[in-house]
Design a protein around this motif. Sequence first.
Motif, PDB file in Angstrom:
ATOM      1  N   GLU A 105      18.975 -14.378  56.609  1.00  0.00           N
ATOM      2  CA  GLU A 105      18.758 -13.196  57.425  1.00  0.00           C
ATOM      3  C   GLU A 105      20.042 -12.666  58.035  1.00  0.00           C
ATOM      4  OE1 GLU A 105      15.746 -13.857  60.293  1.00  0.00           O
ATOM      5  OE2 GLU A 105      14.146 -14.128  58.828  1.00  0.00           O
ATOM      6  N   SER A 106      21.058 -13.501  58.171  1.00  0.00           N
ATOM      7  CA  SER A 106      22.304 -13.062  58.781  1.00  0.00           C
ATOM      8  C   SER A 106      23.319 -12.540  57.772  1.00  0.00           C
ATOM      9  CB  SER A 106      22.938 -14.220  59.561  1.00  0.00           C
ATOM     10  OG  SER A 106      23.206 -15.309  58.690  1.00  0.00           O
ATOM     11  N   SER A 107      22.963 -12.505  56.489  1.00  0.00           N
ATOM     12  CA  SER A 107      23.925 -12.071  55.475  1.00  0.00           C
ATOM     13  C   SER A 107      24.188 -10.578  55.590  1.00  0.00           C
ATOM     14  CB  SER A 107      23.396 -12.398  54.066  1.00  0.00           C
ATOM     15  OG  SER A 107      22.205 -11.680  53.816  1.00  0.00           O
ATOM     16  N   PRO A 108      25.388 -10.131  55.184  1.00  0.00           N
ATOM     17  CA  PRO A 108      25.703  -8.700  55.254  1.00  0.00           C
ATOM     18  C   PRO A 108      24.737  -7.876  54.415  1.00  0.00           C
ATOM     19  CG  PRO A 108      27.685  -9.998  54.876  1.00  0.00           C
ATOM     20  CD  PRO A 108      26.514 -10.926  54.706  1.00  0.00           C
ATOM     21  N   ASN A 109      24.332  -6.721  54.935  1.00  0.00           N
ATOM     22  CA  ASN A 109      23.427  -5.863  54.187  1.00  0.00           C
ATOM     23  C   ASN A 109      24.223  -4.856  53.349  1.00  0.00           C
ATOM     24  OD1 ASN A 109      24.251  -3.857  55.998  1.00  0.00           O
ATOM     25  ND2 ASN A 109      22.425  -4.026  57.257  1.00  0.00           N
ATOM     26  N   ALA A 110      23.508  -3.901  52.763  1.00  0.00           N
ATOM     27  CA  ALA A 110      24.160  -2.938  51.877  1.00  0.00           C
ATOM     28  C   ALA A 110      25.204  -2.094  52.619  1.00  0.00           C
ATOM     29  CB  ALA A 110      23.106  -2.028  51.240  1.00  0.00           C
ATOM     30  N   ILE A 111      24.930  -1.759  53.872  1.00  0.00           N
ATOM     31  CA  ILE A 111      25.891  -0.971  54.649  1.00  0.00           C
ATOM     32  C   ILE A 111      27.197  -1.735  54.800  1.00  0.00           C
ATOM     33  CG2 ILE A 111      26.356   0.080  56.896  1.00  0.00           C
ATOM     34  CD1 ILE A 111      23.329   0.496  57.203  1.00  0.00           C
ATOM     35  N   ALA A 112      27.104  -3.002  55.203  1.00  0.00           N
ATOM     36  CA  ALA A 112      28.304  -3.812  55.386  1.00  0.00           C
ATOM     37  C   ALA A 112      29.054  -3.988  54.079  1.00  0.00           C
ATOM     38  CB  ALA A 112      27.926  -5.171  55.970  1.00  0.00           C
ATOM     39  N   GLY A 115      29.013  -1.976  51.410  1.00  0.00           N
ATOM     40  CA  GLY A 115      29.607  -0.715  50.987  1.00  0.00           C
ATOM     41  C   GLY A 115      30.832  -0.355  51.798  1.00  0.00           C
ATOM     42  N   LEU A 116      30.735  -0.502  53.136  1.00  0.00           N
ATOM     43  CA  LEU A 116      31.883  -0.194  53.987  1.00  0.00           C
ATOM     44  C   LEU A 116      33.006  -1.198  53.797  1.00  0.00           C
ATOM     45  CD1 LEU A 116      30.154   0.906  57.310  1.00  0.00           C
ATOM     46  CD2 LEU A 116      31.367   2.360  55.671  1.00  0.00           C
ATOM     47  N   GLY A 117      32.661  -2.417  53.394  1.00  0.00           N
ATOM     48  CA  GLY A 117      33.693  -3.404  53.127  1.00  0.00           C
ATOM     49  C   GLY A 117      34.610  -2.989  51.992  1.00  0.00           C
ATOM     50  N   VAL A 118      34.076  -2.201  51.060  1.00  0.00           N
ATOM     51  CA  VAL A 118      34.888  -1.688  49.949  1.00  0.00           C
ATOM     52  C   VAL A 118      35.520  -0.350  50.326  1.00  0.00           C
ATOM     53  CG1 VAL A 118      34.870  -0.912  47.544  1.00  0.00           C
ATOM     54  CG2 VAL A 118      33.447  -2.854  48.244  1.00  0.00           C
ATOM     55  N   LEU A 119      34.711   0.603  50.742  1.00  0.00           N
ATOM     56  CA  LEU A 119      35.217   1.954  51.002  1.00  0.00           C
ATOM     57  C   LEU A 119      35.983   2.054  52.316  1.00  0.00           C
ATOM     58  CD1 LEU A 119      32.194   4.114  49.808  1.00  0.00           C
ATOM     59  CD2 LEU A 119      34.155   3.283  48.507  1.00  0.00           C
ATOM     60  N   GLY A 120      35.867   1.044  53.168  1.00  0.00           N
ATOM     61  CA  GLY A 120      36.603   1.042  54.423  1.00  0.00           C
ATOM     62  C   GLY A 120      38.052   0.664  54.271  1.00  0.00           C
ATOM     63  N   ASP A 121      38.489   0.437  53.047  1.00  0.00           N
ATOM     64  CA  ASP A 121      39.896   0.179  52.769  1.00  0.00           C
ATOM     65  C   ASP A 121      40.507   1.431  52.158  1.00  0.00           C
ATOM     66  OD1 ASP A 121      42.031  -2.236  52.180  1.00  0.00           O
ATOM     67  OD2 ASP A 121      42.084  -0.682  50.639  1.00  0.00           O
ATOM     68  N   GLU A 122      41.545   1.977  52.797  1.00  0.00           N
ATOM     69  CA  GLU A 122      42.086   3.258  52.338  1.00  0.00           C
ATOM     70  C   GLU A 122      42.658   3.179  50.937  1.00  0.00           C
ATOM     71  OE1 GLU A 122      44.722   7.001  53.943  1.00  0.00           O
ATOM     72  OE2 GLU A 122      44.877   5.073  54.969  1.00  0.00           O
ATOM     73  N   LEU A 135      39.784  -6.515  43.801  1.00  0.00           N
ATOM     74  CA  LEU A 135      38.618  -6.327  44.675  1.00  0.00           C
ATOM     75  C   LEU A 135      37.624  -5.351  44.063  1.00  0.00           C
ATOM     76  CD1 LEU A 135      37.084  -6.546  47.369  1.00  0.00           C
ATOM     77  CD2 LEU A 135      38.582  -4.741  48.268  1.00  0.00           C
ATOM     78  N   LEU A 136      38.108  -4.228  43.572  1.00  0.00           N
ATOM     79  CA  LEU A 136      37.216  -3.226  42.998  1.00  0.00           C
ATOM     80  C   LEU A 136      36.540  -3.743  41.736  1.00  0.00           C
ATOM     81  CD1 LEU A 136      39.448  -0.096  43.631  1.00  0.00           C
ATOM     82  CD2 LEU A 136      37.212  -0.533  44.657  1.00  0.00           C
ATOM     83  N   ALA A 137      37.233  -4.574  40.985  1.00  0.00           N
ATOM     84  CA  ALA A 137      36.615  -5.182  39.808  1.00  0.00           C
ATOM     85  C   ALA A 137      35.566  -6.219  40.226  1.00  0.00           C
ATOM     86  CB  ALA A 137      37.681  -5.826  38.924  1.00  0.00           C
ATOM     87  N   ASP A 138      35.901  -7.049  41.208  1.00  0.00           N
ATOM     88  CA  ASP A 138      34.954  -8.066  41.687  1.00  0.00           C
ATOM     89  C   ASP A 138      33.693  -7.434  42.254  1.00  0.00           C
ATOM     90  OD1 ASP A 138      36.699 -10.061  40.955  1.00  0.00           O
ATOM     91  OD2 ASP A 138      37.479 -10.394  42.986  1.00  0.00           O
ATOM     92  N   GLU A 139      33.842  -6.278  42.911  1.00  0.00           N
ATOM     93  CA  GLU A 139      32.693  -5.617  43.523  1.00  0.00           C
ATOM     94  C   GLU A 139      31.932  -4.729  42.547  1.00  0.00           C
ATOM     95  OE1 GLU A 139      31.369  -6.164  46.298  1.00  0.00           O
ATOM     96  OE2 GLU A 139      32.887  -7.276  47.409  1.00  0.00           O
ATOM     97  N   PRO A 190      30.977  -4.697  58.520  1.00  0.00           N
ATOM     98  CA  PRO A 190      31.729  -5.318  57.422  1.00  0.00           C
ATOM     99  C   PRO A 190      32.420  -6.598  57.869  1.00  0.00           C
ATOM    100  CG  PRO A 190      32.167  -2.960  57.519  1.00  0.00           C
ATOM    101  CD  PRO A 190      31.387  -3.313  58.757  1.00  0.00           C
ATOM    102  N   ASP A 191      32.549  -7.551  56.941  1.00  0.00           N
ATOM    103  CA  ASP A 191      33.165  -8.833  57.273  1.00  0.00           C
ATOM    104  C   ASP A 191      34.643  -8.700  57.581  1.00  0.00           C
ATOM    105  OD1 ASP A 191      30.903 -10.375  57.071  1.00  0.00           O
ATOM    106  OD2 ASP A 191      31.173 -10.798  54.943  1.00  0.00           O
ATOM    107  N   THR A 192      35.308  -7.752  56.942  1.00  0.00           N
ATOM    108  CA  THR A 192      36.756  -7.659  57.074  1.00  0.00           C
ATOM    109  C   THR A 192      37.156  -6.383  57.785  1.00  0.00           C
ATOM    110  OG1 THR A 192      36.915  -6.614  54.904  1.00  0.00           O
ATOM    111  CG2 THR A 192      37.164  -9.010  55.000  1.00  0.00           C
ATOM    112  N   ALA A 193      38.237  -6.467  58.539  1.00  0.00           N
ATOM    113  CA  ALA A 193      38.830  -5.283  59.155  1.00  0.00           C
ATOM    114  C   ALA A 193      39.989  -4.835  58.283  1.00  0.00           C
ATOM    115  CB  ALA A 193      39.320  -5.598  60.568  1.00  0.00           C
TER     116      ALA A 193
END
Length: 305
Positions: free
Chosen positions: A5-12, A14-21, A57-61, A154-157
Amino acid sequence: MPPPESSPNAIARGLGVLGDEWCLQLLRAAHSGATRFGRFQEELPISAASLAARLALLADEGLFIRRVYQQNPIRAEYLLTPQGRGTWPILLAIWDWEDRWADHPAGELPDRRHAECGQSFHPELVCATCGVAAGRRDVTAAWGPTGGWDRSIPDTATRRRTRASRTAGEFPETMAVFGNRWSAVVIGAVFQGIRRYSEFESLLGIPSNILSERLRILVEYGLLRVDVTEQGRREYHLTEKGRAFFPIVATTLSWAERWFALPEGPAISWQHGDHPLVPRLDCDQCHRPLQAAQIEVLETSDQKV
């Protein structure tokens, strides 16, 4: 086995990927035809180490597929998958918002033309189910089975570059929101109706010093304004610029739910009237649905979003 239940959801996710410039910039370059390491380096002021890390990262995701085209020495190209190609509405929404609202000291963003009608255009967010405009005030949001603030962070900043190092065509003000996990969750909370500092603090679980800084930055960038109620309470409200960010939010969450969905159900549900919102971008000139292949960059005729 379903995720905890505590795992990151789709929002987290998605932002974990797109939140990197850099990831956003690599996706933009890939939509313009870049596939190889050298071409990405030609288009972006990125170090080899950072480029290799983001491509991995983009390949892994699942947004790129890595294909080796030479064995000795090994060289690979990175091709957009359907998941990666599905980011074009997000990039288009970002371009439009930055073009309308952001200060670009390095130069103006290149204009776009809709090949179907031959006009320069701005994308309009509509609901694909009914074809009617879908602004933030036209929809309501509710958490789904995998929703909740704790699962949506997201897990990462990630880091944003300074304004001084930028060139035209980049996303400086978008990254003021996307490029920091706390900014992203704060702006999401405002879109869901959270207004007061105490509510942000209790519901989001943000340390007070970080919350104060994030609110200050969002006010400084003009996405939020501070109103004082008759009782003397400070409330944070979206400005016109902030409300105009909604197409980026809608297209991003729609993409994330499609590609990072969990078996238990969606993280958030948007309702447009009596039916779920299905975001779509239409041309504001001919009012037809936009397609990636029909969008031309006027400054460089062989590039497409």
